[in-house]
Design a protein around this motif. Structure first.
Motif, PDB file in Angstrom:
ATOM      1  N   GLU A  43      38.367  51.036  37.381  1.00 24.09           N
ATOM      2  CA  GLU A  43      39.787  50.901  37.045  1.00 24.09           C
ATOM      3  C   GLU A  43      40.264  49.473  37.311  1.00 24.09           C
ATOM      4  OE1 GLU A  43      44.078  52.980  38.036  1.00 24.09           O
ATOM      5  OE2 GLU A  43      42.316  53.609  39.147  1.00 24.09           O
ATOM      6  N   TYR A  44      39.829  48.902  38.430  1.00 24.16           N
ATOM      7  CA  TYR A  44      40.186  47.521  38.767  1.00 24.16           C
ATOM      8  C   TYR A  44      39.659  46.559  37.699  1.00 24.16           C
ATOM      9  CZ  TYR A  44      40.183  43.023  41.118  1.00 24.16           C
ATOM     10  OH  TYR A  44      40.361  41.698  41.409  1.00 24.16           O
ATOM     11  N   GLU A  45      38.397  46.743  37.285  1.00 23.60           N
ATOM     12  CA  GLU A  45      37.807  45.863  36.273  1.00 23.60           C
ATOM     13  C   GLU A  45      38.542  45.980  34.935  1.00 23.60           C
ATOM     14  OE1 GLU A  45      33.728  47.117  36.514  1.00 23.60           O
ATOM     15  OE2 GLU A  45      33.305  45.711  38.147  1.00 23.60           O
ATOM     16  N   LYS A  46      38.927  47.200  34.558  1.00 26.89           N
ATOM     17  CA  LYS A  46      39.705  47.381  33.330  1.00 26.89           C
ATOM     18  C   LYS A  46      41.046  46.657  33.433  1.00 26.89           C
ATOM     19  CE  LYS A  46      38.005  51.977  32.122  1.00 26.89           C
ATOM     20  NZ  LYS A  46      38.407  53.397  32.012  1.00 26.89           N
ATOM     21  N   MET A  47      41.687  46.773  34.580  1.00 20.27           N
ATOM     22  CA  MET A  47      42.978  46.129  34.785  1.00 20.27           C
ATOM     23  C   MET A  47      42.838  44.604  34.686  1.00 20.27           C
ATOM     24  SD  MET A  47      45.626  46.506  37.978  1.00 20.27           S
ATOM     25  CE  MET A  47      44.536  45.665  39.114  1.00 20.27           C
ATOM     26  N   GLN A  48      41.778  44.050  35.273  1.00 20.18           N
ATOM     27  CA  GLN A  48      41.541  42.612  35.214  1.00 20.18           C
ATOM     28  C   GLN A  48      41.283  42.167  33.773  1.00 20.18           C
ATOM     29  OE1 GLN A  48      42.869  41.917  38.308  1.00 20.18           O
ATOM     30  NE2 GLN A  48      41.526  40.173  38.136  1.00 20.18           N
ATOM     31  N   ALA A  49      40.517  42.951  33.009  1.00 21.01           N
ATOM     32  CA  ALA A  49      40.240  42.615  31.612  1.00 21.01           C
ATOM     33  C   ALA A  49      41.526  42.634  30.786  1.00 21.01           C
ATOM     34  CB  ALA A  49      39.205  43.575  31.031  1.00 21.01           C
ATOM     35  N   LYS A  50      42.371  43.626  31.022  1.00 20.37           N
ATOM     36  CA  LYS A  50      43.652  43.699  30.303  1.00 20.37           C
ATOM     37  C   LYS A  50      44.525  42.502  30.637  1.00 20.37           C
ATOM     38  CE  LYS A  50      43.825  48.730  30.074  1.00 20.37           C
ATOM     39  NZ  LYS A  50      44.487  49.943  30.591  1.00 20.37           N
ATOM     40  N   LEU A  51      44.550  42.125  31.907  1.00 22.36           N
ATOM     41  CA  LEU A  51      45.348  40.977  32.331  1.00 22.36           C
ATOM     42  C   LEU A  51      44.848  39.700  31.659  1.00 22.36           C
ATOM     43  CD1 LEU A  51      47.588  39.864  34.108  1.00 22.36           C
ATOM     44  CD2 LEU A  51      45.939  39.702  35.966  1.00 22.36           C
ATOM     45  N   LYS A  52      43.527  39.532  31.592  1.00 20.77           N
ATOM     46  CA  LYS A  52      42.953  38.353  30.947  1.00 20.77           C
ATOM     47  C   LYS A  52      43.309  38.336  29.462  1.00 20.77           C
ATOM     48  CE  LYS A  52      38.643  35.854  30.250  1.00 20.77           C
ATOM     49  NZ  LYS A  52      37.216  35.796  30.520  1.00 20.77           N
ATOM     50  N   LEU A  53      43.203  39.478  28.786  1.00 21.93           N
ATOM     51  CA  LEU A  53      43.545  39.564  27.371  1.00 21.93           C
ATOM     52  C   LEU A  53      45.013  39.224  27.147  1.00 21.93           C
ATOM     53  CD1 LEU A  53      42.945  40.292  24.433  1.00 21.93           C
ATOM     54  CD2 LEU A  53      43.397  42.690  25.032  1.00 21.93           C
ATOM     55  N   LEU A  54      45.892  39.789  27.956  1.00 19.36           N
ATOM     56  CA  LEU A  54      47.329  39.509  27.803  1.00 19.36           C
ATOM     57  C   LEU A  54      47.639  38.034  28.052  1.00 19.36           C
ATOM     58  CD1 LEU A  54      48.856  42.688  29.465  1.00 19.36           C
ATOM     59  CD2 LEU A  54      48.897  42.077  27.034  1.00 19.36           C
ATOM     60  N   THR A  55      46.936  37.421  28.997  1.00 15.57           N
ATOM     61  CA  THR A  55      47.126  35.991  29.273  1.00 15.57           C
ATOM     62  C   THR A  55      46.719  35.161  28.065  1.00 15.57           C
ATOM     63  OG1 THR A  55      46.773  36.320  31.640  1.00 15.57           O
ATOM     64  CG2 THR A  55      46.465  34.094  30.804  1.00 15.57           C
ATOM     65  N   GLU A  56      45.577  35.489  27.461  1.00 16.80           N
ATOM     66  CA  GLU A  56      45.112  34.757  26.284  1.00 16.80           C
ATOM     67  C   GLU A  56      46.054  34.970  25.095  1.00 16.80           C
ATOM     68  OE1 GLU A  56      42.631  32.468  26.161  1.00 16.80           O
ATOM     69  OE2 GLU A  56      42.566  32.792  28.326  1.00 16.80           O
TER      70      GLU A  56
END
Length: 84
Positions: A43-56
């Motif tokens: 769940e943490y890794e998914k959250m980090q990936a979503k955050l990175k995508l939203l930042t980009e």
């Protein structure tokens, strides 16, 4: 319903760890206020990936606003995309 426990429950951390499931983190409180979150690693890794995508995506939107947007034809030309 959120899974909220006082931080003192960490004395028996196995019980706290058993109550953690994907999509259901445990919120730990200290002095009655939220302080920490314990969550499943996936769940943490998914959250980090979503955050990175939203930042980009935000960077791309800002660049489009500052530099102008490309039409689909301009984009295809810049990527040398051909039909067929």
């Amino acid at each position: 319903m959120p899974n909220i426990k006082p931080i003192s429950d960490l004395r028996n951390y196995n019980e706290v760890l058993r109550s953690i499931e994907e999509g259901s983190p445990v919120f730990l409180t200290k002095n009655g206020r939220g302080r920490y979150v314990v969550m499943d690693m996936r769940e943490y890794e998914k959250m980090q990936a979503k955050l990175k995508l939203l930042t980009e995506l935000a960077k791309g939107e800002k660049a489009g606003q500052e530099n102008g947007w490309l039409t689909i034809d301009e984009l295809e030309a810049s990527l040398e995309v051909t039909d067929g």
